[in-house]
Motif scaffolding. Structure first.
Motif: not given
Lengths: 112, 172
Positions: B8-17, B46-56
């Motif tokens: 999944i593209p990084r930018i999309r994961r950050v956006a969802v988070m 800040a949180i979304a950028l720090l934990f880009p692979s995190g699950l939400s």
């Protein structure tokens, strides 16, 4: 005026507390760490959820915040229990004598 | 796991988070004003950028009508099981003989997504007498207060199947 809500709230509060009590008794009575975690997890999820629902009945304007706390509990509670149980198993906490099977230890025994 | 997350593209994961966190913050504050928005946006970013692979909550969520229906039915089943679980546990701890038969059994899941597996493991931990202890790929090791079947198939049917049906549709 709001007596029905008050009553419902009180009932939910008592119910939640009762489940927490059963969890507390479970913590004392269960024979080993894993069963204790089981007793703790279930009751500390439903107990607070009912309590929060009860508070929501008494103070409807707090509803949204209480709902969020509930969601938080639902997601974090099982997670912490799982990590506790896993840590216990990794350091080799003994299981109760009634234990009938331990597939995890069996599978780990196979690996070098 | 890292390799799977990269699909999944990084930018999309950050956006969802970011969106999930901001929504959570706004619901928590209960009002939408400029200062609340600014603080929330900064912290969420800040949180979304720090934990880009995190699950939400909405990571890997399939936004189809079928998934929403399955989601509702999943929560229905979940709360029913949660209440049953508590009642059964209360009966066990209150009966003088303490009728338990504990053990750790192995079950298999067909779910592929990380979020689906997380939800499954969490659901198992909150349903009657079961607690996820360890997870290895498609295998889950589950502690069971009263073991009813020790083989993989039996235990899977008993513990996993009910939730898997819905989670399959929601997360895949």
């Amino acid at each position: 005026m709001a007596s029905v809500l008050d009553l419902l709230g009180a009932i939910l509060l008592v119910g939640g507390t009762a489940f927490l009590l059963s969890g507390g008794i479970g913590l004392v009575r269960m024979p080993d760490a894993y069963n204790r975690i089981q007793a703790g997890t279930k009751s500390t999820t439903l107990g607070p959820l009912l309590t929060l629902a009860g508070v929501a009945c008494l103070r409807p304007d707090w509803g949204l915040t209480l709902l969020l706390i509930g969601v938080f509990l639902l997601f974090t509670n099982p997670l912490s229990s799982q990590v506790l149980a896993r840590a216990a198993h990794r350091v080799g906490v003994k299981q109760a004598p009634q234990t009938v099977i331990d597939r995890l230890a069996e599978d780990q025994g196979e690996q070098p | 796991m890292v390799a799977k997350g990269e699909t999944i593209p990084r930018i999309r994961r950050v956006a969802v988070m970011f969106a999930t966190l901001l929504l959570f913050w706004l619901m928590l504050m209960g009002r939408v004003t400029v200062d609340v928005l600014i603080v929330g946006a900064m912290a969420s970013l800040a949180i979304a950028l720090l934990f880009p692979s995190g699950l939400s909550f909405f990571t890997e969520f399939r936004a189809t009508p079928k998934a929403f229906v399955a989601g509702l039915r999943y929560y229905g089943l979940f709360f029913k099981e949660l209440v049953k679980s508590n009642l059964r546990l209360a009966t066990i701890v209150l009966s003088p003989s303490l009728p338990i038969k504990p053990g750790i059994v192995k079950v298999r899941t067909t779910l592929k997504s990380r979020m689906g597996r997380l939800m499954l493991a969490n659901s198992i931990s909150l349903t009657p007498g079961t607690l996820t202890v360890e997870m290895e790929g498609e295998w889950l090791y589950v502690h069971w207060v009263s073991v009813e079947s020790t083989d993989v198939e039996g235990a899977t049917a008993e513990i996993v199947a009910g939730f898997e049906r819905y989670l399959e549709v929601i997360y895949g």
